[in-house]
Design a protein around this motif. Structure first.
Motif, PDB file in Angstrom:
ATOM      1  N   ALA A 195      76.271 -49.320  55.942  1.00 28.59           N
ATOM      2  CA  ALA A 195      75.697 -48.276  55.417  1.00 28.59           C
ATOM      3  C   ALA A 195      74.280 -48.243  56.102  1.00 28.59           C
ATOM      4  N   VAL A 196      73.492 -49.363  56.296  1.00 27.88           N
ATOM      5  CA  VAL A 196      72.302 -49.511  56.957  1.00 27.88           C
ATOM      6  C   VAL A 196      72.299 -49.145  58.207  1.00 27.88           C
ATOM      7  N   LEU A 197      73.232 -49.668  59.028  1.00 28.55           N
ATOM      8  CA  LEU A 197      73.398 -49.403  60.087  1.00 28.55           C
ATOM      9  C   LEU A 197      73.874 -47.991  60.840  1.00 28.55           C
ATOM     10  N   ILE A 198      74.813 -47.541  60.090  1.00 29.36           N
ATOM     11  CA  ILE A 198      75.209 -46.415  60.424  1.00 29.36           C
ATOM     12  C   ILE A 198      73.966 -45.174  60.191  1.00 29.36           C
ATOM     13  N   ILE A 199      73.097 -45.323  59.225  1.00 25.64           N
ATOM     14  CA  ILE A 199      71.978 -44.627  59.055  1.00 25.64           C
ATOM     15  C   ILE A 199      71.060 -44.729  59.977  1.00 25.64           C
ATOM     16  N   SER A 200      70.780 -46.084  60.376  1.00 24.54           N
ATOM     17  CA  SER A 200      69.578 -46.413  61.086  1.00 24.54           C
ATOM     18  C   SER A 200      69.992 -46.154  62.728  1.00 24.54           C
ATOM     19  N   PHE A 201      71.251 -46.448  63.169  1.00 25.49           N
ATOM     20  CA  PHE A 201      71.343 -46.404  64.164  1.00 25.49           C
ATOM     21  C   PHE A 201      72.854 -45.672  64.531  1.00 25.49           C
ATOM     22  N   PRO A 202      72.821 -44.340  64.159  1.00 24.74           N
ATOM     23  CA  PRO A 202      73.915 -43.557  64.135  1.00 24.74           C
ATOM     24  C   PRO A 202      74.721 -43.817  65.857  1.00 24.74           C
ATOM     25  N   ALA A 203      73.839 -43.574  66.550  1.00 27.80           N
ATOM     26  CA  ALA A 203      74.395 -43.554  68.074  1.00 27.80           C
ATOM     27  C   ALA A 203      75.271 -44.707  68.343  1.00 27.80           C
ATOM     28  N   HIS A 204      74.610 -45.915  68.018  1.00 28.20           N
ATOM     29  CA  HIS A 204      75.219 -47.177  68.173  1.00 28.20           C
ATOM     30  C   HIS A 204      76.742 -47.245  67.929  1.00 28.20           C
ATOM     31  N   MET A 205      76.625 -46.683  66.682  1.00 22.37           N
ATOM     32  CA  MET A 205      77.869 -46.955  65.519  1.00 22.37           C
ATOM     33  C   MET A 205      79.022 -46.162  65.956  1.00 22.37           C
ATOM     34  N   THR A 206      78.982 -45.194  67.189  1.00 20.29           N
ATOM     35  CA  THR A 206      79.910 -44.627  67.541  1.00 20.29           C
ATOM     36  C   THR A 206      80.820 -44.768  68.619  1.00 20.29           C
ATOM     37  N   HIS A 207      80.300 -45.620  69.597  1.00 19.28           N
ATOM     38  CA  HIS A 207      81.026 -46.182  70.751  1.00 19.28           C
ATOM     39  C   HIS A 207      81.943 -47.232  70.679  1.00 19.28           C
ATOM     40  N   TRP A 208      83.026 -46.769  70.200  1.00 21.99           N
ATOM     41  CA  TRP A 208      84.113 -47.606  69.874  1.00 21.99           C
ATOM     42  C   TRP A 208      85.198 -47.742  71.211  1.00 21.99           C
ATOM     43  N   LEU A 209      85.775 -48.762  71.375  1.00 18.31           N
ATOM     44  CA  LEU A 209      86.428 -49.041  72.542  1.00 18.31           C
ATOM     45  C   LEU A 209      87.738 -48.410  72.580  1.00 18.31           C
TER      46      LEU A 209
END
Ligand code: SF4
Ligand code: SF4
Lengths: 567, 342
Positions: B125-139
């Protein structure tokens, strides 16, 4: 096939029963001395009726039952009383208790004794015989049997005979059933008669096929109508009275309820055996079967005279040199004996010689991870992880609210806990704390009332003094001014002197009565019907509580001690 | 002096946690098979960070290191978090997320057994709120990838944020199937059109559906070995299925099938590995059912109507809040007190 019921939870610890069932019951050798506790049962300690130096005969009463809930204690053999003093006893409290030490003369000289035909004798007389013969529950429960064989209010339908013996290592009931099935059943007939029970269900765990066969044989051979031997699944603690009643009848006996209220009564098989010996032969309870197992050369069951020092008993089974402790009872609910010198009591069903090789100490406990494995196995259907949490946080009110006193201390929860938390220790701690607080609250209440009376009295005395002074002055004045005044009426003087004291005494008495009443009402929850172990514990605590009250009474010595201080 | 019971079953927390780690392996293996080994890098990174943070926190809190470092609970948190983060995420994302999960959401609440929230989900939750962009680059799964990074190139990106010349991140990554579904529905496409897109397989996303099956297999192993009880996963999956089913039946053009929901995102991982965290889920049987029911419902609502692509993490955390209440309200009757008896 009779349908059986299930109880919640339960565990399958390794049984270790085969070790001690290889050879028949042996007669233990006569020990060098017998240390016979006068407090062998739940309830009041027996009162010694012999003197140091006195010669006693086998079967002679050395402790007379005191009060309703009590039972007689006897000399297990003939010999000389060498001491009556406080000694360590085989009890979980680890506290000393009054014991009679007897040096046997080896003559085994009996008192004259004879039995009766139970069908010809009134029930009250039969029960009196049991009380005088010192018959108490031998399944570890040690509740006086005369009290248990009586149900005045409720109709008893089923008498359950407990031969389950679910604790690992213990085989004394197993061997007794194999070797003396007939007498057990005859004893059960007596109990059935006393309780007017319709049926007798004999529950035996299915890991004892020989015992089941022997008992079945005896039922058929002696044509015991209304009796049925039932193999119950091996599952610890299936031998707990409530669990066995549940499995056999489907009835759940709640904490705080006597099973008799629900039409069932439960006796251990060994107790039934002793009932038979006591009634038919007039034999007091002088010996019992004890399993000696664990760290020994040859584990075996012995018929042991009560009072035999544990050291001398285990030597006969070849206790190994690296033995560190003696556990009385099974590994799940047993107690660590304070010393090897304690005497075997009526509650001693098993002595496990323990070494750290056999019973390695558990690794340090980790925090509870709320995995609920403990709740899954709890036969009382508690939430042990919550109880642990409350006990640890010293939130005792919450612990009680979460049914702490329904815990039977079976140890199943601690057995499965992956964090190796000694859960039962926490429950024992919480229970004793609650009792302790209860005690303190009562003592404080008493002290408060005392203090208030004292203030009232001082106030009153001050007033009286002032009045007397005023009167004296008045009298002096009158004497000065007029002819000598008539002396006050003697009766009036007497009245003035005694009246306030009288009312004061009356008020003190009333207050004491009130305090007593409160003490009687303010019992912890769920303590009405407890396991006999708990009752024993409570009894011990009650004794200490009485002690404290007495101390409190003397502490207020400048105050008028109330007429009676035994609450 | 000792007191009874004198014997205990040789089971331990570390064993239990180890079994759970083992049960994750089929899913991880399939992940590697369909998406390449980058996920292993995340797992190693997260594990190292978790152990280091755990050790540091234990030191600070003056607790013994050994029993806690070997209880495997930190590793489990690390693995679960690593599996929730895109494998190509920069190394510091994994480190920050894991360190936060262990230090704050576990140790600041009192360490093992005392944390009210699932640490891995807090990290997520912390990551998706703080760094949403980085959390969308799925392989992108192998089957769809036009260009694929070699393992060396993946490492280069993870640690140095360098891609081979001429490659954009978009060429090697994509949104998750759940995310794609959401955006396309917004663009006015119907479910049928969307499902025809190449990233979807039979049940849900290509590749990711197989990973879900891998986690389900691990979960069934946990059920069979009684490490977990059936209540949480079954109630959760049933609720998710039923809710999705109702919406799907009402409007198939806008709501995907329940099976799609089962096999996309973290549904299986959540059902068997996240919700079942004993520390943060209810202890009573009834409570477990309510908890899983709530989590299933919330997961669906967040997925279908909320602002985040997957709802597992937030559903779990929201339900974590309710645990004390659920436990208090669902206390079972004790022995002999049932059936209105005394
Ligand atoms: S078994 Fe032990 S760790 Fe598990 S919930 Fe019970 S007390 Fe906690
Ligand atoms: S010791 Fe008490 S709490 Fe533990 S399993 Fe037995 S009855 Fe339940």
């Amino acid at each position: 096939m009779r349908p059986l019921f299930k109880f919640h939870g339960g565990i399958h610890p390794p049984t270790h029963k085969a070790e001690s069932t290889g050879s028949p019951i042996a007669q233990a050798a006569l020990p060098s001395k017998l240390v016979i506790s006068l407090h062998q049962h739940v309830g009041n300690r027996a009162v010694p009726v012999v003197q140091v130096g006195e010669r006693v005969l086998k079967g002679q009463i050395i402790g007379r039952p005191e009060g309703r809930l009590s039972s007689a204690v006897h000399a297990s053999t003939s010999g000389t009383v060498s001491a009556i003093d406080m000694q360590l006893v085989a009890h979980q409290s680890g506290l000393p208790d009054l014991c009679v030490t007897l040096v046997p003369d080896g003559k085994e000289e009996w008192i004259p004794h004879s039995g009766v035909d139970y069908k010809q004798v009134a029930h009250t007389d039969l029960r009196h015989m049991l009380r005088q013969a010192g018959v108490v529950g031998l399944g570890g429960a040690v509740f006086p049997s005369d009290m248990k064989s009586y149900s005045h209010k409720h109709k008893i339908r089923t008498l359950v005979l407990n031969g389950a013996e679910c604790e690992p290592y213990i085989t004394c009931d197993d061997m007794l059933m194999r070797e003396r099935a007939g007498d057990i059943l005859r004893g059960a007939e007596v109990l059935r008669e006393l309780l007017y029970a319709e049926e007798v269900l004999i529950g035996i765990e299915d890991n004892k096929p020989e015992a089941i066969a022997a008992m079945q044989q005896a039922v058929l051979g002696d044509k015991h109508a209304h009796m049925e031997v039932i193999a119950v699944p091996t599952l610890y603690p299936g031998g707990g009275a409530k669990q066995l009643i549940r499995v056999l009848t489907g009835i759940e006996v709640a904490a705080g309820v006597r099973s008799t209220e629900m039409g069932v009564q439960c006796f251990n098989v060994a107790t039934a055996y002793c009932v038979w010996r006591a009634i038919t032969y007039g034999e007091p309870l002088l010996s019992r079967i004890v399993t000696v197992t664990g760290n020994v050369e040859h584990a075996q069951n012995f018929e042991v005279l009560l009072g035999t020092p544990v050291d001398e008993l285990v030597a006969q089974a070849g206790s190994k040199p690296d033995t560190e402790r003696h556990i009385m009872g099974g590994p799940m609910m047993g107690v660590d004996l304070p010393s090897g010198s304690v005497g075997v009591t009526k509650a001693t069903n098993c002595i496990i010689e323990a070494s750290s090789r056999l019973f390695p100490p558990p690794p340090p406990a980790l925090p509870c991870i709320r995995c609920t494995r403990c709740a899954d196995v709890c036969p009382a259907e508690l939430q042990p992880q919550d109880l642990y949490w409350f006990a640890k946080a010293k939130d005792f009110g919450k612990a009680q609210e979460y049914h702490l006193f329904d815990c039977i201390e079976c140890g199943a929860c601690a057995y499965v806990c992956p964090s190796q938390i000694p859960l039962v220790q926490y429950y024992r701690f919480a229970k004793s704390e609650i009792w302790q607080r209860e005690r303190e609250a009562q003592a404080a209440e008493l002290a408060r009332e005392r203090h208030e009376f004292r203030l009232t009295r001082i106030e009153r005395e001050k007033q009286e003094k002032a009045e007397r002074l005023a009167q004296k002055e008045k009298a002096a004045l009158a004497a000065k001014t007029a002819a000598p005044a008539p002396t006050p009426e003697p009766a009036a003087v007497a009245k003035a002197a005694t009246d306030p004291d009288d009312t004061l005494q009356m008020r003190i008495d009333a207050a004491v009565a009130r305090a007593k009443e409160q003490a009687a009402v303010a019992q912890p929850k769920n303590t009405d019907t407890l396991t006999p172990e708990q009752q024993a514990e409570i009894a011990a605590i009650e004794a200490r509580r009485a002690n404290i009250r007495e101390m409190a009474a003397h502490a207020g010595a400048d105050d008028e001690p109330p007429k009676s201080n035994q609450g | 002096m000792w007191s009874s019971p004198f014997i205990t079953q040789p089971s331990s927390v570390s064993q239990i946690m180890l079994r759970v780690l083992l049960a994750l392996i089929p899913g991880i293996a399939l992940y590697v098979w369909y998406f390449g080994p980058a996920i292993l890098v995340s797992i190693v990174l997260a594990s190292a960070t978790a152990l280091a943070t755990e050790a540091a926190m234990l030191k600070l809190r003056q607790r013994p290191l050994k029993p806690f470092l070997t209880d495997n609970s930190a590793l489990l948190t690390a693995w679960l978090l690593a599996l929730s983060i895109p494998p190509l995420a920069p190394w510091w994302l994994v480190v920050v997320g894991t360190a936060f999960a262990i230090a704050v959401s576990k140790h600041l609440y009192g360490g093992l057994g005392n944390n009210p929230f699932n640490p891995a989900m807090i990290g997520y939750a912390v990551l998706i709120i703080s760094f949403p962009a980085h959390m969308t680059h799925w392989l992108t799964p192998h089957a769809l990838a036009g260009t694929e990074l070699t393992f060396g190139e993946q490492l280069d990106y993870i640690f140095n944020s360098v891609l081979p010349k001429g490659l954009s991140l978009d060429a090697v990554t994509m949104a998750t199937p759940l995310d794609t579904l959401k955006t396309q529905l917004h663009l006015g496409l119907s479910v049928d059109n969307i499902r025809d897109m190449p990233i979807y397989g039979r049940l849900a996303g290509k590749g990711s559906e197989m990973v879900s099956i891998g986690f389900a297999i691990g979960g069934i192993y946990l059920l069979l070995t009684r490490i977990i009880s059936w209540h949480l996963p079954v109630a959760f999956l049933a609720t998710l299925f039923a809710t999705a089913g109702i919406f799907h039946l009402l409007d198939p053009a806008h709501y995907v099938t329940p099976l799609f929901h089962w096999f996309s995102g973290a549904a299986m991982l959540g059902a068997f590995f996240i919700l079942t965290d004993p520390v943060t889920s209810p202890t009573t049987t009834k409570g477990k059912l309510y908890f899983a029911f709530g989590a299933g419902l919330l997961t669906y609502l967040i997925r279908a109507f909320g602002g985040f692509p997957d709802g597992i993490a937030f559903a779990t955390l929201l339900m974590n809040i309710c645990v004390p209440l659920i436990d208090a309200w669902t206390q079972p009757k004790v022995f002999g007190k049932k059936g209105g008896g005394k």
